[in-house]
Scaffold this active site. Sequence first.
Site, PDB file in Angstrom:
ATOM      1  N   CYS A   1       3.919  -4.479   6.481  1.00  0.00           N
ATOM      2  CA  CYS A   1       3.427  -4.260   5.122  1.00  0.00           C
ATOM      3  C   CYS A   1       4.573  -3.830   4.198  1.00  0.00           C
ATOM      4  O   CYS A   1       5.650  -3.435   4.647  1.00  0.00           O
ATOM      5  CB  CYS A   1       2.345  -3.187   5.118  1.00  0.00           C
ATOM      6  SG  CYS A   1       0.798  -3.708   5.888  1.00  0.00           S
TER       7      CYS A   1
ATOM      8  N   HIS B   1       0.835  -1.207   0.000  1.00  0.00           N
ATOM      9  CA  HIS B   1       0.000   0.000   0.000  1.00  0.00           C
ATOM     10  C   HIS B   1       0.870   1.258   0.000  1.00  0.00           C
ATOM     11  O   HIS B   1       2.082   1.220   0.278  1.00  0.00           O
ATOM     12  CB  HIS B   1      -0.943   0.013   1.213  1.00  0.00           C
ATOM     13  CG  HIS B   1      -0.237   0.114   2.533  1.00  0.00           C
ATOM     14  ND1 HIS B   1       0.179   1.303   3.084  1.00  0.00           N
ATOM     15  CD2 HIS B   1       0.116  -0.859   3.434  1.00  0.00           C
ATOM     16  CE1 HIS B   1       0.759   1.090   4.246  1.00  0.00           C
ATOM     17  NE2 HIS B   1       0.743  -0.232   4.491  1.00  0.00           N
TER      18      HIS B   1
END
Length: 464
Positions: A438, A421
Site C-alpha cells: 500500500c 491510507h
Amino acid sequence: MEAQMPGALGRWAKRLTVGLISGALLATSASFAAADTTTTPTPPQTAPAVAVGNVTISMPTAQYVGVKSYATGKVSGFTGQVTVKAQVYVDGAWKSGTPVTVAEGGTYKLLLSTGTHTKGSWKWRVTASDTAGTTATTDTHTLKRVATPSVTASTTRYRAVGSTVKLTGKLKGFLPGKVTVESQVRVNGAWKTLSKTTTSSTSYSVSAQYKTGTLATNKFRVRATQGSTSVGSDSVKVTRVPKKSASINKDRVKLLGASTYATGTVKGYTGKVTVAAQVRSNGKWVTKTKKTISVKYNGTKYSLPLTYKEDHTGTVKWRVLVTQGSSRTGSSSMKITRTLKGIDSRCLTGRVLCISKDDRKLRWMIDGKIVTTLDARFGASSSPTRNGSFTVFRKSRDHVSSIYGSSMPFAMFFSGGQAVHYSADFAARGYAGASHGCVNIRDYAAIRSLFDKVRLGDKVVVYN
C-alpha cells in the site's frame, strides 16, 4: 703792719705755696699738650660666635602596609659631622631609630621602620646634633599605614575573531594620585604586558589585543602599579569565536509540492536563538516560518521547511535570519524554483493522485495544479507497490486489513488490495519501515481531508 710768722713755720708755708703754683703750671701745660695730639682707641673684646643648627624633613603622609618609607632632608648651621636620628612617638615617649652621620650642609635618608607591616598612624620627627652641642629638631609629621590595594578585572567571555578585547574594573584602596594599569596575557607560563594606561580614577578601561584572528582561549589579567606597590587582578578567560553568521544552501529547482528545506550553519552565537525563513516580497523580507534552536559558538546546523508557494510554479527568493536579543544576522539569499518538469505527464490532466516513488511524495493534482503534497511510504522489496495508471474503485474510512488484521484508516483502493491510507507505523517510525504494497501516508489530518475530496473513479498514477 704784717704779722710775722715764726721762722720754721714760715719756711714751710713758703715751700708749700711754691709747690702748689708749680703743680698748677704743669697741669696747664699738660692740658695744652693733650689738645694738640691725636690717639687711636683700643676696640672692645667680643665672645666667639655660637652655631645655629637647622634640619629639614620630607616624608610621605600615607603609605601601604609592607612598603618601606623614608624621611629625607638637609642639615645646616652645624659644626663638623652631624648625627641625624628619626624618632617615633611610642607609649608616650620619643623612641630613636638607628642614627646616620652626615657632613655639615649635607643630606640624609632615614628608614621609618616602626609600623611598616601594621595598619595605623605613627608620629615622626627628626633630630640633628654635632659634637659642639648644637641641636635641632623638626616639626612632628604623621605617617598613616593603609592596607595593600586591589584591582578587579572583567571582560566579555567570548569575542568574535578580529574584535577588540577591553578589560574593565575597579581600583580599590590606592592612595590619591595616578595609577598605571597594564593589560597582560599569559604566555608560556609568564605574564606578558600588552598595553598600558594611567588613571587617577577608581575605575579603568584598557585594551588587551592578542592574536585577534585566532580561534583560541587566552588568559588575561590587569596589573596596577603606584610607586613601588604593584598588585594583580584575578585572571579572566577570553575565547575567540567565529564572527556571527548564518549560511544557507544553494539555489535549486524543485518539483511542485516537493518538500524542500533551508539548511545551513549558525556561528558566533551561543544559547538559544531564533532562526526564521524569510521570503523577499515587495522589497521586504517577510518571515514565513521560524523556530528556536540551541547553538554553540563554533557552529550549529539548522533546518527549516520551505512550504511557501510549494505548489506554485515560479521562483521564490529565500534567506534565514538569526535573532538573539538585539543581535540579528541574515544569511545570503537563495532561490527555489518550482516546476512541473519531472512530474509524470499522466498527472497533468484531470483529478489525479500523483504518486512518485523517486521523491516519496503523493501529490493531489487537479488539471495540472498541485493542491496538496504529502509524504508517502511504499511496499517492501518482497511486496512492492505496483507502478501504473489506476483509478480509485473503493473507499473505506475505517478499514481493517482482512489479511494482516492491521488498521488502514481512510483507505482508497486503486489496484487489488493495494490502497492509499493512513499508517500509524509510518507516523511513528518514518521510512525505517515499509508497507505490504500500500501507499502509506503519515499525516493523519491531511489524509482525512484528502479522503473526503477524492471521488470514486479519480485517477491514480504511481511511477518511479
